[in-house]
Design a protein around this motif. Structure first.
Motif, mmCIF file in Angstrom:
data_model
loop_
_atom_site.group_PDB
_atom_site.id
_atom_site.type_symbol
_atom_site.label_atom_id
_atom_site.label_comp_id
_atom_site.label_asym_id
_atom_site.label_seq_id
_atom_site.Cartn_x
_atom_site.Cartn_y
_atom_site.Cartn_z
ATOM 1 N N PRO A 49 0.832 -1.206 0.000
ATOM 2 C CA PRO A 49 0.000 0.000 0.000
ATOM 3 C C PRO A 49 0.867 1.257 0.000
ATOM 4 O O PRO A 49 2.032 1.210 0.358
ATOM 5 C CB PRO A 49 -0.810 -0.114 1.293
ATOM 6 C CG PRO A 49 0.003 -0.997 2.173
ATOM 7 C CD PRO A 49 0.734 -1.947 1.267
ATOM 8 N N CYS A 50 0.267 2.339 -0.409
ATOM 9 C CA CYS A 50 0.978 3.619 -0.429
ATOM 10 C C CYS A 50 1.472 3.977 0.977
ATOM 11 O O CYS A 50 0.689 3.973 1.923
ATOM 12 C CB CYS A 50 0.047 4.709 -0.947
ATOM 13 S SG CYS A 50 0.772 6.350 -0.853
ATOM 14 N N PRO A 51 2.779 4.267 1.121
ATOM 15 C CA PRO A 51 3.287 4.622 2.459
ATOM 16 C C PRO A 51 2.773 5.968 2.949
ATOM 17 O O PRO A 51 2.866 6.278 4.131
ATOM 18 C CB PRO A 51 4.803 4.654 2.261
ATOM 19 C CG PRO A 51 5.016 4.847 0.802
ATOM 20 C CD PRO A 51 3.826 4.268 0.094
ATOM 21 N N LYS A 52 2.236 6.758 2.028
ATOM 22 C CA LYS A 52 1.765 8.082 2.441
ATOM 23 C C LYS A 52 0.301 8.071 2.858
ATOM 24 O O LYS A 52 -0.063 8.612 3.889
ATOM 25 C CB LYS A 52 1.951 9.079 1.289
ATOM 26 C CG LYS A 52 3.265 9.797 1.352
ATOM 27 C CD LYS A 52 3.201 11.092 0.567
ATOM 28 C CE LYS A 52 4.400 11.975 0.854
ATOM 29 N NZ LYS A 52 4.474 13.107 -0.067
ATOM 30 N N CYS A 53 -0.527 7.466 2.011
ATOM 31 C CA CYS A 53 -1.964 7.542 2.301
ATOM 32 C C CYS A 53 -2.577 6.163 2.510
ATOM 33 O O CYS A 53 -3.780 6.047 2.709
ATOM 34 C CB CYS A 53 -2.698 8.278 1.178
ATOM 35 S SG CYS A 53 -2.784 7.336 -0.362
ATOM 36 N N THR A 54 -1.743 5.129 2.434
ATOM 37 C CA THR A 54 -2.146 3.732 2.634
ATOM 38 C C THR A 54 -3.168 3.234 1.612
ATOM 39 O O THR A 54 -3.828 2.232 1.823
ATOM 40 C CB THR A 54 -2.687 3.460 4.065
ATOM 41 O OG1 THR A 54 -3.942 4.106 4.214
ATOM 42 C CG2 THR A 54 -1.712 3.949 5.120
ATOM 43 N N SER A 55 -3.297 3.934 0.507
ATOM 44 C CA SER A 55 -4.151 3.450 -0.574
ATOM 45 C C SER A 55 -3.647 2.100 -1.073
ATOM 46 O O SER A 55 -2.447 1.862 -1.182
ATOM 47 C CB SER A 55 -4.139 4.445 -1.734
ATOM 48 O OG SER A 55 -4.677 3.836 -2.892
ATOM 49 N N GLU A 56 -4.576 1.217 -1.374
ATOM 50 C CA GLU A 56 -4.179 -0.092 -1.887
ATOM 51 C C GLU A 56 -4.133 -0.130 -3.404
ATOM 52 O O GLU A 56 -3.814 -1.155 -3.997
ATOM 53 C CB GLU A 56 -5.169 -1.157 -1.378
ATOM 54 C CG GLU A 56 -5.045 -1.370 0.117
ATOM 55 C CD GLU A 56 -6.151 -2.263 0.647
ATOM 56 O OE1 GLU A 56 -6.874 -2.859 -0.163
ATOM 57 O OE2 GLU A 56 -6.279 -2.338 1.883
ATOM 58 N N VAL B 149 3.644 3.671 -7.871
ATOM 59 C CA VAL B 149 2.922 4.934 -7.953
ATOM 60 C C VAL B 149 1.571 4.781 -7.268
ATOM 61 O O VAL B 149 0.897 3.761 -7.408
ATOM 62 C CB VAL B 149 2.693 5.341 -9.432
ATOM 63 C CG1 VAL B 149 1.962 6.675 -9.511
ATOM 64 C CG2 VAL B 149 4.019 5.405 -10.171
ATOM 65 N N CYS B 150 1.201 5.798 -6.509
ATOM 66 C CA CYS B 150 -0.117 5.823 -5.889
ATOM 67 C C CYS B 150 -1.014 6.765 -6.683
ATOM 68 O O CYS B 150 -0.699 7.946 -6.827
ATOM 69 C CB CYS B 150 -0.002 6.290 -4.443
ATOM 70 S SG CYS B 150 -1.609 6.574 -3.674
ATOM 71 N N PRO B 151 -2.111 6.265 -7.216
ATOM 72 C CA PRO B 151 -2.994 7.118 -8.016
ATOM 73 C C PRO B 151 -3.811 8.086 -7.165
ATOM 74 O O PRO B 151 -4.380 9.041 -7.691
ATOM 75 C CB PRO B 151 -3.906 6.112 -8.728
ATOM 76 C CG PRO B 151 -3.937 4.935 -7.823
ATOM 77 C CD PRO B 151 -2.595 4.880 -7.132
ATOM 78 N N GLU B 152 -3.870 7.835 -5.917
ATOM 79 C CA GLU B 152 -4.743 8.673 -5.087
ATOM 80 C C GLU B 152 -4.056 9.932 -4.574
ATOM 81 O O GLU B 152 -4.658 10.995 -4.523
ATOM 82 C CB GLU B 152 -5.303 7.850 -3.923
ATOM 83 C CG GLU B 152 -6.170 6.721 -4.446
ATOM 84 C CD GLU B 152 -7.083 6.152 -3.393
ATOM 85 O OE1 GLU B 152 -7.344 6.829 -2.391
ATOM 86 O OE2 GLU B 152 -7.544 5.014 -3.583
ATOM 87 N N CYS B 153 -2.789 9.803 -4.165
ATOM 88 C CA CYS B 153 -2.105 11.003 -3.666
ATOM 89 C C CYS B 153 -0.926 11.390 -4.556
ATOM 90 O O CYS B 153 -0.286 12.401 -4.333
ATOM 91 C CB CYS B 153 -1.634 10.812 -2.221
ATOM 92 S SG CYS B 153 -0.241 9.679 -2.041
ATOM 93 N N GLY B 154 -0.635 10.555 -5.560
ATOM 94 C CA GLY B 154 0.422 10.898 -6.493
ATOM 95 C C GLY B 154 1.817 10.566 -5.995
ATOM 96 O O GLY B 154 2.811 10.866 -6.644
ATOM 97 N N HIS B 155 1.904 9.914 -4.853
ATOM 98 C CA HIS B 155 3.209 9.567 -4.294
ATOM 99 C C HIS B 155 3.887 8.507 -5.153
ATOM 100 O O HIS B 155 3.257 7.560 -5.609
ATOM 101 C CB HIS B 155 3.010 9.049 -2.867
ATOM 102 C CG HIS B 155 4.299 8.772 -2.149
ATOM 103 N ND1 HIS B 155 5.298 9.709 -2.019
ATOM 104 C CD2 HIS B 155 4.748 7.651 -1.520
ATOM 105 C CE1 HIS B 155 6.305 9.180 -1.349
ATOM 106 N NE2 HIS B 155 5.999 7.937 -1.030
ATOM 107 N N GLU B 156 5.193 8.689 -5.385
ATOM 108 C CA GLU B 156 5.978 7.700 -6.116
ATOM 109 C C GLU B 156 7.150 7.279 -5.244
ATOM 110 O O GLU B 156 7.764 8.107 -4.576
ATOM 111 C CB GLU B 156 6.517 8.298 -7.421
ATOM 112 C CG GLU B 156 5.427 8.690 -8.387
ATOM 113 C CD GLU B 156 6.020 9.291 -9.665
ATOM 114 O OE1 GLU B 156 7.247 9.212 -9.838
ATOM 115 O OE2 GLU B 156 5.237 9.826 -10.470
HETATM 116 ZN ZN ZN Z 1 -1.013 7.553 -1.768
#
Ligand code: ZN
Length: 113
Positions: A6-13, A23-30
């Motif tokens: 999961p995204c380390p920033k927003c925990t999006s799966e 890449v996280c599509p929800e917060c844009g974190h890479e």
């Molecule tokens: Zn994220």
């Protein structure tokens, strides 16, 4: 089945791979997929002052005089410490020293016997 972390920033799966990046599509974190998500303590290696790997139960000697916190006692250089126990923290060795009792040492101030 995706096994991406999961995204380390927003925990999006809903993370996806883009080359070597995740890449996280929800917060844009890479971030890099190679980097361990958790540089865990599980395989932490404890080393003495000269780089020997320390393990629970080892015997070490102290390589410099160490003041015992909260007392006037000093652990003299050359003091032998048997049956050490490794632990987390700034002082990463739990041990018992004759005449002093239980205390903690830093691995950088000991040498494996
Ligand atoms: Zn994220």
């Amino acid at each position: 089945m995706s096994t991406l972390p999961p995204c380390p920033k927003c925990t999006s799966e809903y993370t996806y791979e883009d080359g070597v990046q995740l890449v996280c599509p929800e917060c844009g974190h890479e971030w890099s997929a190679d980097a361990p998500a958790d540089a865990g303590d599980a395989d932490k290696v404890y080393k003495d002052s000269v780089g020997n790997v320390l393990q629970d139960g080892d015997t070490v000697t102290v390589i410099k005089d160490l003041k015992v916190k909260g007392s006037s006692l000093v652990v003299k250089v050359g003091t032998k410490v048997k049956n050490i126990r490794l632990c987390d923290g700034d002082h990463d060795i739990d041990c018992k020293i004759d005449g002093i009792g239980a205390m903690k040492l830093k691995s950088e101030f000991v040498r494996k016997v």
